[in-house]
Design a protein around this motif. Structure first.
Motif, PDB file in Angstrom:
ATOM      1  N   GLU A  81     -12.042  -2.531  -9.358  1.00  0.00           N
ATOM      2  CA  GLU A  81     -12.823  -2.198  -8.330  1.00  0.00           C
ATOM      3  C   GLU A  81     -14.335  -1.341  -8.845  1.00  0.00           C
ATOM      4  O   GLU A  81     -14.235  -0.230  -8.550  1.00  0.00           O
ATOM      5  CB  GLU A  81     -12.117  -1.351  -7.324  1.00  0.00           C
ATOM      6  N   THR A 123      -4.655  -0.641  -7.563  1.00  0.00           N
ATOM      7  CA  THR A 123      -4.836  -1.275  -6.407  1.00  0.00           C
ATOM      8  C   THR A 123      -4.925  -2.859  -6.464  1.00  0.00           C
ATOM      9  O   THR A 123      -5.498  -3.518  -5.732  1.00  0.00           O
ATOM     10  CB  THR A 123      -6.485  -0.855  -6.000  1.00  0.00           C
ATOM     11  N   GLY A 136       0.754  -1.446  -0.100  1.00  0.00           N
ATOM     12  CA  GLY A 136       0.090   0.195  -0.088  1.00  0.00           C
ATOM     13  C   GLY A 136       0.591   1.204   0.019  1.00  0.00           C
ATOM     14  O   GLY A 136       0.404   2.037  -0.609  1.00  0.00           O
ATOM     15  N   ARG A 171      -9.014   7.250  -2.423  1.00  0.00           N
ATOM     16  CA  ARG A 171      -9.380   8.546  -1.819  1.00  0.00           C
ATOM     17  C   ARG A 171      -8.293   9.458  -2.074  1.00  0.00           C
ATOM     18  O   ARG A 171      -8.366  10.941  -2.370  1.00  0.00           O
ATOM     19  CB  ARG A 171      -9.239   8.653  -0.280  1.00  0.00           C
ATOM     20  N   ASP A 209      -5.424  -4.715  -0.069  1.00  0.00           N
ATOM     21  CA  ASP A 209      -6.626  -5.195   0.649  1.00  0.00           C
ATOM     22  C   ASP A 209      -7.858  -3.882   0.529  1.00  0.00           C
ATOM     23  O   ASP A 209      -7.231  -2.999   0.146  1.00  0.00           O
ATOM     24  CB  ASP A 209      -6.391  -5.469   2.035  1.00  0.00           C
ATOM     25  N   LEU A 210      -8.928  -4.290   1.226  1.00  0.00           N
ATOM     26  CA  LEU A 210     -10.130  -3.074   1.010  1.00  0.00           C
ATOM     27  C   LEU A 210      -9.492  -1.725   1.440  1.00  0.00           C
ATOM     28  O   LEU A 210      -9.738  -0.729   0.760  1.00  0.00           O
ATOM     29  CB  LEU A 210     -11.248  -3.586   1.748  1.00  0.00           C
ATOM     30  N   HIS A 211      -9.218  -1.898   2.648  1.00  0.00           N
ATOM     31  CA  HIS A 211      -8.558  -0.683   3.455  1.00  0.00           C
ATOM     32  C   HIS A 211      -7.608   0.055   2.225  1.00  0.00           C
ATOM     33  O   HIS A 211      -7.893   1.351   2.268  1.00  0.00           O
ATOM     34  CB  HIS A 211      -7.880  -0.917   4.587  1.00  0.00           C
ATOM     35  N   HIS A 212      -6.528  -0.473   1.844  1.00  0.00           N
ATOM     36  CA  HIS A 212      -5.279   0.243   1.230  1.00  0.00           C
ATOM     37  C   HIS A 212      -6.282   0.549  -0.009  1.00  0.00           C
ATOM     38  O   HIS A 212      -5.873   1.518  -0.825  1.00  0.00           O
ATOM     39  CB  HIS A 212      -4.380  -0.456   1.141  1.00  0.00           C
ATOM     40  N   THR A 213      -7.009  -0.196  -0.533  1.00  0.00           N
ATOM     41  CA  THR A 213      -7.577   0.025  -2.035  1.00  0.00           C
ATOM     42  C   THR A 213      -8.634   1.420  -1.954  1.00  0.00           C
ATOM     43  O   THR A 213      -8.122   2.557  -2.676  1.00  0.00           O
ATOM     44  CB  THR A 213      -8.384  -1.042  -2.328  1.00  0.00           C
ATOM     45  N   LEU A 214      -9.129   1.547  -0.565  1.00  0.00           N
ATOM     46  CA  LEU A 214      -9.940   2.594  -0.402  1.00  0.00           C
ATOM     47  C   LEU A 214      -8.982   3.924  -0.131  1.00  0.00           C
ATOM     48  O   LEU A 214      -9.144   4.975  -0.789  1.00  0.00           O
ATOM     49  CB  LEU A 214     -10.785   2.390   0.765  1.00  0.00           C
ATOM     50  N   GLN A 215      -7.936   3.658   0.522  1.00  0.00           N
ATOM     51  CA  GLN A 215      -6.945   4.911   0.461  1.00  0.00           C
ATOM     52  C   GLN A 215      -6.566   5.406  -0.738  1.00  0.00           C
ATOM     53  O   GLN A 215      -6.361   6.672  -0.686  1.00  0.00           O
ATOM     54  CB  GLN A 215      -5.790   4.226   1.732  1.00  0.00           C
TER      55      GLN A 215
END
Lengths: 263, 342
Positions: free
Chosen positions: A209, A177, A153, A190, A181-187
């Motif tokens: 995604e 991405t 990430g 953002r 994982d989901l958290h870092h993908t979201l990061q």
């Protein structure tokens, strides 16, 4: 009409992409008409092997188009020399970097190469750009670490910072991405969204995604075997175009949930 | 950012280099007191005239050769490792040394085999280097011509290896049919030697060295962006084809001329860039190019000093020393550091 033209950072005209060798020509996709507006976040969706990477590589001039033209700021790409092009488009690719002892700062600093002199001297302006890029991607605290010490990430954000330091109006990212994982993908999403709103850069990414692409991007490009659509996610949903993405009976796009569901 | 630390590193290495230069000159089969050596070096006289000749015409040229050869091979090794992004690449992956060996083999063995077209009795000091250069040049041209018709840089690595094996195979055939004395001559050449150069030959080597080193400046930037791989380098405005050709020409020219004068010297070009990366813990070529040059010079001076076998009359082949002492050192360093970088 003229007004609208100038808002576009990148325009393609009957673009055919693929691979050619002496004997054979393999066409991956034909007649692609794509317009990228300045200051937008565009996601390119399509199933594996449909040619997303080929399209991104062609747009960024890593490989030559089979046919058609690409215009950047109304100027044909063929008229750019490689250094001029490097000040217009920057890249984040999926390929692994060779193992080296570059620090995060040095790696981001390589983004300044199109602007530096022949010995690669960094001026205070260059260093300012590098620091801003690291702040925007929240990696300033990693500056003196070697890049091979980073998590996936963090590393992805370093690559984005490098592209950002290149100070181009268009950044193209190929599956940024992919291993996250989901958290870092979201990061990552953002950060990209923030870049578009704060620096008014144009960002084009390819991704799988779908949900996040619908949520974050201004426009979505759908790449299918025979068709290429680009519009806002609302319009695409309204016209049932997401169903054309995966031709599988078990996968169904739910208009109300705005996401794919598996039956 | 880290410049002050590197200054200390370079200062240390420079002092070591100068020290070793003097140590190297003071060693040899003839024992010469240190004050005599010093007085000759500053332009004075020594207590014996023969000592003066030994120092000025043999030891100093040999020490300078060691510095040029060591630094040249190391920098070429670094260029190859970066171009191919392969830590196992070295200056000879392009088959240059095999080409040079082929030239020498054809001269030494072939001339007797094919009825003395080149009369081996009329050997001058220049014949061997010229034959070796021609051989190296032949392989170099073949590699560069084929390199421009393949798109993939890694293919060049294989092509170089193939040319190398091809040349070696021809050498084997020649050796099989050759006389024992000729074979021995060839074998001695392949042991490598730093001590065969007169001032005139050293001048030739020096000119090529300076030309090749100057060639690095225009590609300094692309060396760093190549660390990201070719596609990123291209997206940063680097012309891959151009940089690749410059790197190939520099390496071939320098290794070719070095092999021509001093024989194929193994190991240094492969190992020194790794030593430089470990010592400086960076991959930035602005640091690594001079670092590899200095460390290469130091390593070869040390190896040559050992090869003198101080206090004895024998001199060992330099090619053997570089590997016997170098290989264990590098293995030890790698086991300690555990990671190999480009």
């Amino acid at each position: 009409m003229q007004q609208q033209e100038t808002q576009h950072i990148l325009v393609t005209e009957d673009l055919s992409i693929g691979y050619s060798s002496k004997k054979t020509i393999k066409i991956v996709a034909e007649k692609i008409q794509l317009q990228l507006k300045k200051g937008t976040f565009v996601s390119l969706l399509g199933k594996n092997g449909i040619g997303k990477s080929t399209l991104l590589r062609t747009l960024s001039n890593v490989q030559k188009p089979l046919q058609g033209n690409i215009y950047i700021n109304q100027k044909n790409v063929k008229q750019f020399n490689s250094n001029q092009l490097a000040t217009c488009i920057s890249l984040v690719l999926t390929e692994r970097l060779p193992e080296s002892q570059l620090s995060v700062f040095e790696l981001v600093a390589l983004g300044r190469q199109p602007y530096t002199n022949w010995v690669d001297h960094l001026t205070t302006f260059d260093i300012e750009k590098i620091n801003t890029a690291m702040e925007l991607t929240e990696i300033t605290h990693l500056a003196s670490q070697y890049y091979y010490e980073l998590s996936d990430g963090q590393f992805q954000r370093v690559l984005i910072a490098r592209a950002l330091a290149q100070d181009t109006s268009l950044i193209i990212l190929d599956e940024p991405t992919a291993h996250l994982d989901l958290h870092h993908t979201l990061q990552i999403f953002r950060v990209l969204k923030k870049l578009v709103t704060e620096t008014s850069k144009t960002i084009l990414i390819s991704t799988h995604e779908v949900n996040l692409a619908i949520k974050f991007s201004d426009e979505i490009a759908l790449m299918n075997e025979n068709s290429f659509y680009k519009d806002t996610s609302d319009k695409l949903i309204e016209n049932n175009l997401f169903d054309s993405l995966f031709l599988d009976e078990m996968i169904h796009f739910d208009k109300n949930l705005r996401q794919f569901i598996i039956k | 950012m880290n410049l002050p630390i590197y200054k200390k590193h370079f200062l240390l290495l420079s002092v070591l280099l100068i020290l070793l230069f003097f140590v190297n000159i003071s060693l040899g089969s003839v024992a010469i007191p240190f004050q005599d050596i010093f007085s000759v070096l500053v332009g004075g006289n020594s207590s014996k005239e023969s000592w003066e000749i030994i120092i000025l015409n043999f030891r100093i040229p040999k020490a300078i050769t060691a510095i040029l050869v060591g630094s040249g091979l190391s920098v070429c090794g670094l260029l190859m490792q970066t171009l191919f992004r392969n830590p196992l690449a070295g200056p000879f992956v392009l088959g240059i040394s095999s080409g040079a060996s082929l030239g020498v083999a054809l001269l030494l063995i072939g001339s007797s085999l094919f009825g003395g077209v080149l009369l081996s009795e009329t050997f001058t000091h220049w014949t061997l280097p010229i034959a070796a250069s021609l051989g190296a040049f032949l392989v170099l041209s073949a590699v560069i011509i084929t390199a421009n018709s393949v798109r993939n840089t890694m293919s060049i690595l294989i092509i170089g290896l193939m040319f190398g094996s091809f040349a070696s195979a021809i050498i084997s055939v020649l050796s099989y049919f050759s006389e024992a004395t000729k074979l021995q001559q060839f074998l001695f050449w392949s042991f490598g030697s730093l001590g065969n150069l007169s001032w005139n030959e050293l001048l030739v080597l020096g000119v090529f060295y300076v030309i090749a080193m100057c060639g690095i400046f225009p590609i300094l930037k692309s060396l760093n962006s190549l660390l990201l791989g070719e596609n990123y380098a291209k997206s940063l405005g680097i012309s891959i084809q151009k940089s690749r050709n410059i790197i190939l020409v520099i390496t071939s020219l320098l290794t070719g001329i070095i092999t021509a004068f001093s024989g194929p010297i193994a190991f240094v070009g492969l190992a020194v860039p790794h030593l430089a990366r470990m010592f400086f813990t960076t991959s930035n070529h602005k640091i690594l190019v001079p670092a590899s040059a200095i460390i290469g010079a130091i390593v070869l001076l040390i190896c040559d000093s050992i090869a003198q076998l101080p206090t004895s009359d024998y001199t060992l082949p330099i090619n053997a020393i570089t590997s016997i002492f170098g290989a264990p050192v590098v293995i030890w360093l790698l086991i300690r550091k555990k990671k190999l970088f480009v």
